[in-house]
Design a protein around this motif. Structure first.
Motif, PDB file in Angstrom:
ATOM      1  N   THR A 178     -77.248 -40.437 -59.143  1.00  0.00           N
ATOM      2  CA  THR A 178     -77.761 -39.098 -59.437  1.00  0.00           C
ATOM      3  C   THR A 178     -78.943 -38.805 -58.516  1.00  0.00           C
ATOM      4  O   THR A 178     -79.555 -39.722 -57.974  1.00  0.00           O
ATOM      5  CB  THR A 178     -78.250 -39.041 -60.892  1.00  0.00           C
ATOM      6  N   PRO A 179     -79.285 -37.523 -58.352  1.00  0.00           N
ATOM      7  CA  PRO A 179     -80.449 -37.177 -57.513  1.00  0.00           C
ATOM      8  C   PRO A 179     -81.714 -37.893 -57.985  1.00  0.00           C
ATOM      9  O   PRO A 179     -82.523 -38.323 -57.166  1.00  0.00           O
ATOM     10  CB  PRO A 179     -80.578 -35.664 -57.695  1.00  0.00           C
ATOM     11  N   GLU A 180     -81.855 -38.072 -59.302  1.00  0.00           N
ATOM     12  CA  GLU A 180     -83.057 -38.750 -59.816  1.00  0.00           C
ATOM     13  C   GLU A 180     -83.082 -40.209 -59.362  1.00  0.00           C
ATOM     14  O   GLU A 180     -84.120 -40.741 -58.982  1.00  0.00           O
ATOM     15  CB  GLU A 180     -83.103 -38.718 -61.355  1.00  0.00           C
ATOM     16  N   GLN A 181     -81.902 -40.829 -59.430  1.00  0.00           N
ATOM     17  CA  GLN A 181     -81.836 -42.243 -59.008  1.00  0.00           C
ATOM     18  C   GLN A 181     -82.146 -42.378 -57.518  1.00  0.00           C
ATOM     19  O   GLN A 181     -82.840 -43.304 -57.102  1.00  0.00           O
ATOM     20  CB  GLN A 181     -80.439 -42.815 -59.284  1.00  0.00           C
ATOM     21  N   ILE A 182     -81.621 -41.428 -56.755  1.00  0.00           N
ATOM     22  CA  ILE A 182     -81.874 -41.481 -55.305  1.00  0.00           C
ATOM     23  C   ILE A 182     -83.369 -41.304 -55.038  1.00  0.00           C
ATOM     24  O   ILE A 182     -83.961 -42.008 -54.214  1.00  0.00           O
ATOM     25  CB  ILE A 182     -81.047 -40.403 -54.568  1.00  0.00           C
ATOM     26  N   GLU A 183     -83.976 -40.409 -55.799  1.00  0.00           N
ATOM     27  CA  GLU A 183     -85.408 -40.169 -55.624  1.00  0.00           C
ATOM     28  C   GLU A 183     -86.205 -41.442 -55.953  1.00  0.00           C
ATOM     29  O   GLU A 183     -87.143 -41.819 -55.235  1.00  0.00           O
ATOM     30  CB  GLU A 183     -85.830 -39.026 -56.554  1.00  0.00           C
ATOM     31  N   ALA A 184     -85.792 -42.095 -57.051  1.00  0.00           N
ATOM     32  CA  ALA A 184     -86.488 -43.326 -57.448  1.00  0.00           C
ATOM     33  C   ALA A 184     -86.328 -44.404 -56.375  1.00  0.00           C
ATOM     34  O   ALA A 184     -87.276 -45.127 -56.054  1.00  0.00           O
ATOM     35  CB  ALA A 184     -85.935 -43.828 -58.782  1.00  0.00           C
ATOM     36  N   TYR A 185     -85.127 -44.486 -55.822  1.00  0.00           N
ATOM     37  CA  TYR A 185     -84.864 -45.478 -54.779  1.00  0.00           C
ATOM     38  C   TYR A 185     -85.733 -45.183 -53.556  1.00  0.00           C
ATOM     39  O   TYR A 185     -86.361 -46.085 -52.975  1.00  0.00           O
ATOM     40  CB  TYR A 185     -83.373 -45.455 -54.424  1.00  0.00           C
ATOM     41  N   GLN A 186     -85.780 -43.887 -53.174  1.00  0.00           N
ATOM     42  CA  GLN A 186     -86.594 -43.488 -52.022  1.00  0.00           C
ATOM     43  C   GLN A 186     -88.057 -43.902 -52.228  1.00  0.00           C
ATOM     44  O   GLN A 186     -88.715 -44.416 -51.332  1.00  0.00           O
ATOM     45  CB  GLN A 186     -86.509 -41.967 -51.811  1.00  0.00           C
ATOM     46  N   LYS A 187     -88.517 -43.676 -53.458  1.00  0.00           N
ATOM     47  CA  LYS A 187     -89.919 -43.996 -53.760  1.00  0.00           C
ATOM     48  C   LYS A 187     -90.170 -45.514 -53.596  1.00  0.00           C
ATOM     49  O   LYS A 187     -91.166 -45.936 -52.992  1.00  0.00           O
ATOM     50  CB  LYS A 187     -90.225 -43.564 -55.207  1.00  0.00           C
ATOM     51  N   ALA A 188     -89.223 -46.306 -54.120  1.00  0.00           N
ATOM     52  CA  ALA A 188     -89.380 -47.766 -54.028  1.00  0.00           C
ATOM     53  C   ALA A 188     -89.380 -48.220 -52.569  1.00  0.00           C
ATOM     54  O   ALA A 188     -90.184 -49.071 -52.165  1.00  0.00           O
ATOM     55  CB  ALA A 188     -88.255 -48.462 -54.803  1.00  0.00           C
ATOM     56  N   ILE A 189     -88.474 -47.625 -51.787  1.00  0.00           N
ATOM     57  CA  ILE A 189     -88.402 -48.001 -50.364  1.00  0.00           C
ATOM     58  C   ILE A 189     -89.706 -47.640 -49.653  1.00  0.00           C
ATOM     59  O   ILE A 189     -90.254 -48.425 -48.875  1.00  0.00           O
ATOM     60  CB  ILE A 189     -87.197 -47.301 -49.691  1.00  0.00           C
ATOM     61  N   ASP A 190     -90.220 -46.433 -49.956  1.00  0.00           N
ATOM     62  CA  ASP A 190     -91.451 -45.984 -49.289  1.00  0.00           C
ATOM     63  C   ASP A 190     -92.626 -46.893 -49.628  1.00  0.00           C
ATOM     64  O   ASP A 190     -93.433 -47.227 -48.761  1.00  0.00           O
ATOM     65  CB  ASP A 190     -91.774 -44.535 -49.683  1.00  0.00           C
ATOM     66  N   GLU A 191     -92.707 -47.293 -50.890  1.00  0.00           N
ATOM     67  CA  GLU A 191     -93.818 -48.169 -51.287  1.00  0.00           C
ATOM     68  C   GLU A 191     -93.729 -49.516 -50.572  1.00  0.00           C
ATOM     69  O   GLU A 191     -94.732 -50.052 -50.088  1.00  0.00           O
ATOM     70  CB  GLU A 191     -93.803 -48.395 -52.811  1.00  0.00           C
ATOM     71  N   ARG A 192     -92.515 -50.045 -50.525  1.00  0.00           N
ATOM     72  CA  ARG A 192     -92.319 -51.329 -49.871  1.00  0.00           C
ATOM     73  C   ARG A 192     -92.670 -51.214 -48.382  1.00  0.00           C
ATOM     74  O   ARG A 192     -93.330 -52.068 -47.805  1.00  0.00           O
ATOM     75  CB  ARG A 192     -90.849 -51.742 -50.069  1.00  0.00           C
ATOM     76  N   TRP A 193     -92.236 -50.108 -47.798  1.00  0.00           N
ATOM     77  CA  TRP A 193     -92.467 -49.873 -46.370  1.00  0.00           C
ATOM     78  C   TRP A 193     -93.969 -49.782 -46.073  1.00  0.00           C
ATOM     79  O   TRP A 193     -94.462 -50.380 -45.112  1.00  0.00           O
ATOM     80  CB  TRP A 193     -91.725 -48.601 -45.963  1.00  0.00           C
ATOM     81  N   GLU A 194     -94.701 -49.062 -46.935  1.00  0.00           N
ATOM     82  CA  GLU A 194     -96.157 -48.976 -46.758  1.00  0.00           C
ATOM     83  C   GLU A 194     -96.776 -50.366 -46.793  1.00  0.00           C
ATOM     84  O   GLU A 194     -97.690 -50.681 -46.020  1.00  0.00           O
ATOM     85  CB  GLU A 194     -96.795 -48.108 -47.867  1.00  0.00           C
TER      86      GLU A 194
END
Ligand SMILES: Cc1ncc(C[n+]2csc(CCOP(=O)(O)OP(=O)(O)O)c2C)c(N)n1
Ligand code: SF4
Ligand SMILES: [Mg+2]
Lengths: 401, 299
Positions: free
Chosen positions: B275-291
């Motif tokens: 779902t769009p919400e799940q994708i958003e959550a995944y994006q957030k996790a990736i961004d945090e890890r990347w930072e």
């Protein structure tokens, strides 16, 4: 070197040293723990040149031994009970991979509930893994059968368990005649693997095999799974002769022959035989003496070998005796002791000449087995008048609630 | 210095015609790994797609010695090879243990943790296709949240992927690296480096799998690249406590051109129920890890 007073565990460790094992992997479990402890001392003090891998589990201990053996090292580990059960998958793998590992098993009961004390459920439950299983009457046999074990294992490329009773042997001091290193070296030369690793001729060891034979690059047919497994069985079938031969040579060199797969005590004129394994043979022998004082002609047959099963020797030893009490420290739940089943099966071909058999389950979880208990087993067996009257189920010999 | 394509050794250690599926990422990676490790490599492997690559008795397309072992025992088998070879004075072999995500993140973790703690002198590679592929695409602890597998067929997996690389980092191996089959030169350099180091070396290798992920076989290289370009997979290495982003990931860090994860997710049928919400959550996790990675790299 001469006689020493040693526990069974010290004996097993010393035997491994005399065999110049090259890789040791071990994980602690009562009552085996002293074996790797003593070996650690040998290795750290420089008395033994070996790689000692202090693994995180028995599953890994066997994994280490298998791969070390595959590249050509003489490998050793020891375990018991739940540790042996934890290895189960690797035991099959080791036999299938045809690696000549020798492993003492200090026999102990399996949970649940927990017991750290002796019975033989652990190793008997592994009888179908393709390993050879030797059983020891006393500490001398531990020393001898570890050395004999490597000799036979490396000739046949089949691993060997040297099983001996936890605490009753593992922790009990007994005199052991220890041969000189040179004599052992002469009997047991360094392990020469069947092939050497060669980067120019790489091999894929123990890959996926098909059901049916497949032609190789040379156009020849190579065996499928059953073909490979049949070879293991054929080797184990031939093992009885090989063990007898090597056991005889052992006797010529060290004065104690293992040509006979059976320990026999006062069997010649016996009207009743105890059939048993391991250190129970000692108690059974004492019981025989007591019974004979009372006019009962009792004897003992103890199996030193459970796999390969010495069918002929067992059948011959039992064919003329009218009664036998099969006394054992393990049970195939829902039937009877595996020894009883197998001894009866060995007599199957004897055209009716079969003794009346009663199976006694004794000594589970360390329960003491005294010679008088075995006298009671003999009396019960003697009171059975015909095959039809023999108890249908095994008799649990214990004063348990 | 990074190796250039033309500098790769010509010698091949995998003959043509392996039994992996068409478009599998595994042989691409393995081919370059073995070029880096050379003929005196002995590999030990459990049941997995790599077993299939190694072929069926009596033939094998792989030109290094291989020892198959039980599913959970790869690092123990490697420990035995190391000990046996050392006992025999054969010190010039490289012992390579290679297992899938299931054989590493799940069942192999105990043996691997033990071998790493003992500082066993070997290279352990976990090739990660994010499920039990050999048995038919069942969920493993390496499967990312949102993926459909044959054991999460109706409700895609809810839990995120286990951060196994951190678990290995906590063992303080002599060398730790991540790489991906779509970047053979990054991969080659890391294995070349690993070969020259002694002690435990752990490499996480991301492998796209067309059969299990649901994309056209021709897209394997592209999918692997998308994984890196979106930060789902980050290429780095850790040596003597020094963290370094490498290859494409270093490039992304400098250019700040990381792509949105949706670009990656939409290429694969396994994510079709996200779902769009799940994708958003995944994006957030990736961004945090990347930072976190950027901070560690001082970029
Ligand atoms: C003890 C044990 N349990 C289960 C299996 C069955 N099994 C064989 S391969 C496999 C999956 C392997 O998955 P992974 O390690 O991720 O490798 P992949 O197949 O994905 O390459 C499983 C579960 C086994 N061989 N042994
Ligand atoms: S299932 Fe996936 S990883 Fe396994 S061989 Fe096929 S494409 Fe490769
Ligand atoms: Mg997988």
């Amino acid at each position: 070197m001469g006689a020493k007073i040693l526990t069974g565990n010290q004996t097993a460790a010393l035997a491994a040293k005399l065999c110049r094992v090259q890789v040791i992997a071990a994980y602690p479990i009562t009552p085996q723990s002293k074996i790797p402890e003593v070996l650690s001392e040998y290795v750290e003090s420089g008395e033994l040149h070996a790689e000692f891998v202090r693994v995180e589990s028995e599953h890994s201990a066997m994994g280490v031994c298998i791969s070390a053996s595959l590249v050509g090292a003489r490998a050793f580990t020891a375990t018991a009970a739940n540790g042996l059960a934890y290895m189960h998958e690797q035991l099959h793998w080791a036999a299938g991979a045809r690696v000549p590992i020798v492993m003492p098993v200090t026999n102990r009961g399996l949970g649940a509930p927990w017991t750290i004390l002796n019975d033989m459920q652990d190793s008997i439950a592994q009888r179908d893994t393709g390993w050879m299983q030797f059983y020891c009457l006393n500490n001398q046999e531990i020393l001898d059968q570890v050395i004999l074990g490597y000799k036979v294992a490396e000739r046949l490329l089949v691993p060997v368990m040297v099983c001996f009773d936890g605490f009753r042997l593992s922790h009990t001091m007994m005199p052991v005649d220890v041969p000189d290193q040179e004599a052992v070296d002469e009997y047991l030369p360094p392990f020469r693997p069947a092939y050497e690793l060669d980067p120019e001729r790489p091999v894929n060891i123990n890959p996926v095999v098909m059901t049916d034979p497949i032609p190789g690059v040379d156009g020849r047919l190579w065996p499928g799974y059953m073909g490979i497994r049949r070879r293991l069985q054929e080797t184990l079938e031939s093992a009885l002769d090989v063990i007898a031969e090597e056991g005889r040579t052992f006797g010529a060199r060290f004065g104690r022959s293992y040509e006979d797969p059976l320990y026999r005590y006062r069997t010649e004129d016996a009207e009743i035989l105890f059939v048993t394994m391991g250190s129970l043979g000692s108690e059974a022998s004492e019981a025989c003496d007591l019974l004979r004082e009372q006019g009962v002609r009792a004897g003992v047959v103890g199996l030193r070998l459970f796999r390969p099963f010495p069918v002929k020797a067992v059948a011959e030893a039992l064919s003329r005796v009218p009664r036998m009490a099969v006394v054992e420290k393990a049970i195939s739940y829902g039937l009877e002791g595996a020894l009883a089943t197998e001894v009866k099966a060995a007599l199957y071909g004897l055209n009716g000449a079969r003794p009346i058999a009663v199976n006694f389950i004794v000594g589970l979880g360390g329960k003491d087995v005294k010679p008088v208990d075995l006298c009671e087993a003999a009396r019960r067996t003697l009171s059975v008048e015909s095959h039809g009257n023999a108890p249908l189920h095994p008799v649990w010999l214990s004063n348990e609630i | 210095m990074a190796t250039a394509l033309l500098d790769l050794p010509e010698k091949e250690y995998i003959l043509p015609g392996t039994r992996t599926c068409a478009g599998c990422g595994l042989p691409i990676a393995y081919r370059h790994m073995l070029k880096a490790l050379g003929p005196k490599t002995i590999v030990t492997l459990p049941a997995c797609c790599l077993t299939i690559l190694h072929g069926m008795y009596p033939k094998t397309p792989v030109l290094v010695n291989a020892v198959n072992n039980v599913f959970g025992g790869t690092a123990a088998s490697a420990s035995g090879l190391v000990a046996g070879l050392k006992a025999l004075g054969k010190d010039d072999y490289t012992v390579l243990a290679m297992a899938g995500d299931g054989g590493t993140f799940d069942m192999g973790i105990q043996a691997l943790s033990g071998a790493a703690e003992r500082q066993t002198n070997f290279i352990y590679v976990c090739y990660d296709n994010e499920a039990y592929m050999n048995t038919g695409v069942q969920r493993s602890s390496a499967t990312p949240a949102g993926a459909i597998t044959t054991t999460t067929p109706v409700h895609p997996k809810e839990q995120p992927k286990k951060d196994f690389i951190q678990i290995m980092e906590a063992h303080h191996p002599a060398y730790l690296a991540t790489t991906c089959s779509s970047y053979p030169l990054d991969l080659y350099d890391k294995f070349s480096k690993a070969r020259g180091i002694s002690g435990t070396r752990f490499i996480h290798l991301a492998i796209p799998c067309p059969a299990g992920w649901g994309y056209p076989t021709k897209d394997t290289v592209k999918i692997g690249r998308l994984a890196v370009e979106t930060g789902v997979v980050v290429l780095y290495e850790l040596e003597n406590g020094v963290f370094r982003l490498t290859g494409k990931s270093l490039n992304l860090a400098k250019t700040r051109r990381k792509r949105p994860v949706e670009d990656y997710l939409k290429t694969q049928a396994r994510f079709r129920k996200m779902t769009p919400e799940q994708i958003e959550a995944y994006q957030k996790a990736i961004d945090e890890r990347w930072e976190g990675f950027l901070n560690r790299a001082g970029l």
